[in-house]
Design an enzyme around this catalytic site. Structure first.
Site, short mmCIF file in Angstrom:
data_model
loop_
_atom_site.label_atom_id
_atom_site.label_comp_id
_atom_site.label_asym_id
_atom_site.label_seq_id
_atom_site.Cartn_x
_atom_site.Cartn_y
_atom_site.Cartn_z
N LYS A 9 0.83 -1.21 0.00
CA LYS A 9 0.00 0.00 0.00
C LYS A 9 0.87 1.26 0.00
O LYS A 9 2.09 1.19 0.17
CB LYS A 9 -0.91 -0.03 1.23
CG LYS A 9 -1.92 -1.17 1.21
CD LYS A 9 -2.75 -1.14 2.49
CE LYS A 9 -3.74 -2.27 2.56
NZ LYS A 9 -4.53 -2.21 3.81
N TYR A 49 -12.04 -2.20 -3.44
CA TYR A 49 -12.65 -2.18 -2.11
C TYR A 49 -14.18 -2.26 -2.16
O TYR A 49 -14.85 -1.98 -1.17
CB TYR A 49 -12.22 -0.93 -1.34
CG TYR A 49 -10.79 -0.99 -0.86
CD1 TYR A 49 -10.36 -2.03 -0.03
CD2 TYR A 49 -9.87 -0.02 -1.22
CE1 TYR A 49 -9.06 -2.09 0.42
CE2 TYR A 49 -8.56 -0.07 -0.77
CZ TYR A 49 -8.17 -1.12 0.05
OH TYR A 49 -6.87 -1.19 0.50
N PHE A 57 -16.03 3.16 6.60
CA PHE A 57 -14.63 3.44 6.30
C PHE A 57 -14.30 3.33 4.81
O PHE A 57 -13.14 3.53 4.42
CB PHE A 57 -13.70 2.54 7.13
CG PHE A 57 -13.99 1.07 6.99
CD1 PHE A 57 -13.50 0.33 5.92
CD2 PHE A 57 -14.77 0.41 7.94
CE1 PHE A 57 -13.76 -1.02 5.80
CE2 PHE A 57 -15.02 -0.95 7.83
CZ PHE A 57 -14.52 -1.66 6.76
N ASN A 112 -1.50 -0.16 7.53
CA ASN A 112 -1.02 -1.52 7.79
C ASN A 112 -0.21 -2.11 6.63
O ASN A 112 -0.04 -3.31 6.54
CB ASN A 112 -2.15 -2.44 8.22
CG ASN A 112 -3.20 -2.67 7.16
OD1 ASN A 112 -3.04 -2.27 6.01
ND2 ASN A 112 -4.27 -3.31 7.54
N HIS A 115 -1.68 -5.51 1.52
CA HIS A 115 -2.94 -6.24 1.33
C HIS A 115 -2.61 -7.59 0.71
O HIS A 115 -1.73 -7.69 -0.14
CB HIS A 115 -3.86 -5.47 0.38
CG HIS A 115 -4.99 -6.30 -0.14
ND1 HIS A 115 -6.16 -6.47 0.57
CD2 HIS A 115 -5.11 -7.03 -1.27
CE1 HIS A 115 -6.95 -7.28 -0.12
NE2 HIS A 115 -6.35 -7.62 -1.24
N GLU A 126 -9.11 -10.43 -7.72
CA GLU A 126 -8.15 -9.34 -7.57
C GLU A 126 -7.05 -9.42 -8.62
O GLU A 126 -6.65 -8.39 -9.17
CB GLU A 126 -7.55 -9.36 -6.15
CG GLU A 126 -8.57 -8.94 -5.11
CD GLU A 126 -8.07 -9.02 -3.69
OE1 GLU A 126 -8.72 -8.41 -2.81
OE2 GLU A 126 -7.05 -9.69 -3.41
#
Length: 149
Positions: A9, A49, A57, A112, A115, A126
């Site tokens: 990310k 997402y 969120f 974080n 992914h 994905e």
């Protein structure tokens, strides 16, 4: 052999952790079959997402993923999806085990670092979302005989 999607990310790219991430997957014995640096469009971010679209969120996820480049990867190997999840660590870095990417480098759930696909269906969708078939390399590493019976 199984394939999985992994993305460093924006925070991981900005912190210069791409090489560390790749090293961990290569050291495990997985084969890199797709790799690219991407400035993510809002459309791609919303598709990626999409499962979280109704969650509060969702907007912040999209804004974060388009804030700076990401590194999208496809890794291949036996049990690649489950192994990648273990290499990555728990979603909340404060709960991630030492030795995992998030456990070693992360401090905040909103930053974080990485992914990884959570199952075969997610991995397939994905990979198809982020890579065309022509962007995936089919090759045999010289080390294959030393990794698998």
């Amino acid at each position: 052999m199984e394939r999985t999607f992994v993305m460093v990310k924006p925070d991981g790219v900005q912190r210069g952790l791409v090489g560390d991430v790749i090293r961990r997957f290569e050291s495990k014995g997985f084969k890199l079959v797709g790799l690219k640096l991407v400035s993510v469009s809002r459309e791609l971010a919303e598709q990626h997402y999409g499962v979280h679209r109704e969650r509060p969120f969702f907007g912040s996820l999209v804004e974060f993923i388009i804030s700076a480049p990401v590194v999208a990867m496809v890794w291949e190997g036996k049990g690649a999806i489950a192994a990648a999840r273990k290499i990555i660590g728990a979603t909340n870095p404060l709960e991630a085990e030492p030795g995992t990417i998030r456990g070693d480098f992360g401090v905040d759930i909103g930053r974080n670092l990485i992914h990884g696909s959570d199952g075969p269906d997610t991995a397939a969708s994905e990979i198809a979302l982020w890579f065309s078939e022509s962007e995936l390399a089919n090759w045999e590493p010289a080390t294959k005989a030393w990794l698998y019976e």
